[in-house]
Design an enzyme around this catalytic site. Structure first.
Site, PDB file in Angstrom:
ATOM      1  N   HIS B 120    -129.118 -51.874   1.899  1.00 32.59           N
ATOM      2  CA  HIS B 120    -127.885 -52.629   1.661  1.00 32.59           C
ATOM      3  C   HIS B 120    -126.868 -51.787   0.887  1.00 32.59           C
ATOM      4  O   HIS B 120    -127.195 -51.179  -0.122  1.00 32.59           O
ATOM      5  CB  HIS B 120    -128.202 -53.892   0.850  1.00 32.59           C
ATOM      6  CG  HIS B 120    -128.866 -54.962   1.654  1.00 32.59           C
ATOM      7  ND1 HIS B 120    -128.463 -55.272   2.921  1.00 32.59           N
ATOM      8  CD2 HIS B 120    -129.888 -55.807   1.369  1.00 32.59           C
ATOM      9  CE1 HIS B 120    -129.222 -56.264   3.379  1.00 32.59           C
ATOM     10  NE2 HIS B 120    -130.101 -56.602   2.464  1.00 32.59           N
ATOM     11  N   CYS B 177    -124.001 -49.842   5.458  1.00 31.11           N
ATOM     12  CA  CYS B 177    -122.722 -50.306   6.013  1.00 31.11           C
ATOM     13  C   CYS B 177    -121.541 -49.629   5.317  1.00 31.11           C
ATOM     14  O   CYS B 177    -121.644 -49.191   4.167  1.00 31.11           O
ATOM     15  CB  CYS B 177    -122.610 -51.816   5.875  1.00 31.11           C
ATOM     16  SG  CYS B 177    -123.658 -52.684   7.027  1.00 31.11           S
TER      17      CYS B 177
END
Lengths: 272, 208
Positions: B120, B177
């Site tokens: 993450h 991301c």
């Protein structure tokens, strides 16, 4: 060691002239006199048969069977490697390997110009590379998602990536011993390229290279197969946003709102 | 008078609702922290040799490691940016909540191929924004600690799965991301490429 290791090599099977062109079906017997490792198996002293059961453009599939039928090992080999050709057909051993067992480097089949070099699993290849200056062919099926508890399947053998491991040094002043790996790039073979009219009909090859399968004849034409391409491991790169920031934001806003309302209520109550 | 009472009642209910949400948020955070702590504790024990004279000098994992963290397969450390995080055996949402996830089908730590790890951007992999070429990346699993050297970074779209392809030498690919401060589903991916320094791991550290 080599003299003790290999006592005899006998030629079996079909016409020799064809073997020089296409390796599939090449076969020989050999004897080992001490514990000897081939990829995936440790051979006890005894008689063994070795044969090439299939080939792709960059690799051979080799099978070793013990005379008593108890030991079978199927593994990959490379043809046209830079292993120096011994004076007589037979097994070639790695030097400077473990005292407990000798690793076989490859095998020179009768009527073949170059040694078929064996491809070892990564752990064995690292052990060999640490004590030799040569490049050691290796595979690492576990790193390609191929579970190999009972040996690699035919499909996996055709697709698994081939590597060459070698000793090197890294770190400050190149003082730290290390093992580096490079992807195997097929080099020009010393063997004459297979002619279409002499290539092996492989359609009748058993899917599992069963013991006792008959070496194929060199009658009909079949193109030399290239290894299959790897499929991507994922369809899209993973989405990696955590829910935690939203949870924290929601929590802080709720806390702030609740405190504000409580404060307003207390203010109103105190004004009355 | 009656209307004022209804409004006051609604306000009281809303206030209670906000308290519940705030307390649930704190509870969820505590639960998450507990999971991460357990995974970190388990990851820390991986790659440690047993005390000298112990049952197996090469034992991979302390026997008393918590069972709920059984899918921890190792740990990832990048000293240059202060990152140390458990490596989970999969990259499903539950795993990514506890650490970074191994993309199944890619290489194992120190393996011949490309090791893919996803994490993450807003928790474990947030420090990746500061990574630089040449930094040392350590990946530890049961077989030992492998060193990778950062080769470069790139920003790609999610369909560019070739960043996980097997290259001419063993590699590590870290995926998160991008942009890092994007709210919601970020449109791109930040990729870190690193080369394996040696196939031979560091010797396990001895515990005393």
């Amino acid at each position: 060691m080599l003299k003790r290791l290999i006592c005899a090599v006998f030629v079996l099977g079909a016409p020799l002239a064809a073997r020089a062109v296409d390796p599939t079906g090449a076969s020989a017997t050999f004897t080992v006199t001490q514990q000897t490792k081939v990829p995936g198996e440790t051979l006890k002293p005894g008689d063994y048969t070795i044969r090439i059961v299939d080939h792709l453009s960059d690799r051979l599939i080799v099978r070793v069977d013990s005379a008593n039928g108890k030991t079978h090992s199927t593994f990959l080999g490379l043809q046209g490697s830079d292993v120096s050709r011994p004076s007589a057909p037979g097994a070639v051993a790695w030097e400077n390997t473990s005292q407990k067992a000798t690793y076989l480097k490859g095998f020179l089949f009768p009527n073949m110009n170059s040694v078929v070099e064996f491809v070892y699993p990564k752990e064995d290849a690292v052990a060999i590379a640490k004590s030799n200056q040569s490049k050691v062919p290796a595979i690492d099926p576990a790193s390609e998602g191929k579970v190999a508890d009972k040996g690699l399947s035919k499909d996996d053998m055709e697709v698994v990536t081939l590597w060459l491991l070698s000793a090197t040094t890294v770190g400050p002043n190149d003082s730290v011993p290390a093992i580096k790996a490079e992807k195997y790039q097929q080099v020009a073979s010393n063997e004459p390229p297979p002619q279409p009219a002499q290539q092996v009909q492989q359609a009748n090859q058993g899917a599992n290279y069963a013991a006792g399968s008959t070496p194929t004849d060199t009658a009909s034409a079949a193109p030399v197969r290239a290894p299959r391409a790897h499929k991507p491991v994922v369809a899209a790169l993973p989405h990696t946003a955590s829910a935690m920031p939203i949870v924290w934001l929601l929590g802080v806003l709720s806390l702030f709102g609740a405190l504000t309302m409580r404060f307003a209520r207390l203010q109103r109550a105190s004004q009355r | 008078m009656k209307r004022r009472g209804t409004v006051r009642q609604a306000a009281t209910r809303l206030e209670w609702l906000l308290w519940v949400v705030a307390i649930a948020s704190v509870g969820y955070t505590c639960l998450w922290s507990g999971e991460v702590y357990a995974a970190r504790w388990h990851a820390q024990s991986i790659g440690q040799a047993m005390p000298e004279g112990g049952p197996a000098a090469s034992a991979a994992t302390a026997p008393d490691a918590p069972k709920q963290a059984s899918s921890v397969m190792g740990r990832l450390e990048i000293p240059g940016i202060g990152l140390a995080v458990p490596v989970m055996a999969d990259f499903d949402p539950a795993s990514l909540r506890r650490g970074v996830g191994h993309i199944q089908g890619t290489a194992l730590p120190g393996g011949l191929g490309t090791l893919g790890l996803a994490g993450h951007r807003d928790t474990f992999f947030r420090p990746l924004a500061h990574i630089a070429k040449g930094m040392d990346i350590r990946v530890t699993d049961a077989s030992g600690t492998y060193h990778y050297r950062v080769d470069g970074t790139e920003i790609v779209t999610p369909d560019q799965v070739q960043v996980l392809d097997i290259r001419n030498e063993p590699k590590l690919t870290l995926i998160t991301c991008y942009p890092f401060d994007f709210i919601g589903q970020a449109p791109k991916r930040f990729i870190v490429h690193a080369n394996l320094v040696s196939l031979e791991p560091d010797a396990p550290a001895h515990t005393h």
